[in-house]
Design an enzyme around this catalytic site. Sequence first.
Site, PDB file in Angstrom:
ATOM      1  N   GLU A 211       5.762   2.101 -10.016  1.00 12.94           N
ATOM      2  CA  GLU A 211       4.603   3.000 -10.003  1.00 12.94           C
ATOM      3  C   GLU A 211       5.038   4.440  -9.780  1.00 12.94           C
ATOM      4  O   GLU A 211       4.545   5.366 -10.435  1.00 12.94           O
ATOM      5  CB  GLU A 211       3.622   2.567  -8.909  1.00 12.94           C
TER       6      GLU A 211
ATOM      7  N   SER B 165      -6.030  -4.156  -8.111  1.00 15.12           N
ATOM      8  CA  SER B 165      -7.320  -4.755  -8.418  1.00 15.12           C
ATOM      9  C   SER B 165      -8.321  -3.755  -8.978  1.00 15.12           C
ATOM     10  O   SER B 165      -9.220  -4.139  -9.736  1.00 15.12           O
ATOM     11  CB  SER B 165      -7.895  -5.422  -7.155  1.00 15.12           C
TER      12      SER B 165
ATOM     13  N   ASP C 141      -3.716   4.999 -11.739  1.00 13.41           N
ATOM     14  CA  ASP C 141      -3.250   3.961 -10.829  1.00 13.41           C
ATOM     15  C   ASP C 141      -4.210   3.856  -9.654  1.00 13.41           C
ATOM     16  O   ASP C 141      -5.120   4.687  -9.501  1.00 13.41           O
ATOM     17  CB  ASP C 141      -1.829   4.288 -10.338  1.00 13.41           C
TER      18      ASP C 141
ATOM     19  N   GLY D 193       1.627   0.461  -2.717  1.00 11.77           N
ATOM     20  CA  GLY D 193       2.617  -0.597  -2.580  1.00 11.77           C
ATOM     21  C   GLY D 193       2.085  -1.892  -2.033  1.00 11.77           C
ATOM     22  O   GLY D 193       2.843  -2.847  -1.852  1.00 11.77           O
TER      23      GLY D 193
END
Length: 242
Positions: free
Chosen positions: A116, A40, A94, A108
């Site tokens: 990732e 998000s 990330d 995760g």
Amino acid sequence: MRGTPPAGSVDEVEALKREAGIAACSFVRSGMKLGLGTGSTVRYTVLEIGRRIAEEGLEVVGVPTSEATKALSESLGIPLLTLEEAGELDLTIDGADEFDSNLDLIKGGGGALTREKRVAEASKAMLVVADDRKQVDVLGAFDLPMEVIASDWEAVRDRMLEICPGEVRLRGGDAPYLTDNGGYIIDCEFGPTISDPSKLEELILSVDGVVEVGLFVGMCDAVVMATPSEVLTIVKEDGRLD
């Protein structure tokens, strides 16, 4: 696993995520090959990269870490490559579910940990975007996820019950969550006890049936963190970030 913030604070949390996601783009330059993370907060980074491509002529290519990020990137006109096509990446941006003072991570929560980690491993540097709720003294308050081979999940669960001090759950229960790779996710309730994430990562990866674990140790070089008053960049002393 941490719960949803109270309804009154949702807008504030989203604003923090947006600030951090956009601020991370200050490290993005034309000519880069970028790992595009999942979650998000990093969604705002991807949106900003798309805007800069459209409005400023930014020239980059991305390697998405999930089908969701791939779909969002394509909708924004971000050129994409597979990891195999791209080779070494300049930077991966990330999110994280937790990070500690060493910038070791738990990831995760969105279920994309395997891709990732593969993308982060192929990168010259890794930058995490987060709000200040994700900063912890000791990892583990957020349940530790691991991707497992679907047919082996019960055996992995039984072994993890010997390792994990708390509850071990199959994500989705009777309707298991399926990763982009066709695996299942097991979430382990360690609590804030993971003081040696490298040792725990090695132990869990030795369990037959485990594909990957959501401990990212020694991989993150900096965190762009939004607080209620400012956006801070925490840089690892011996990090690789230019």
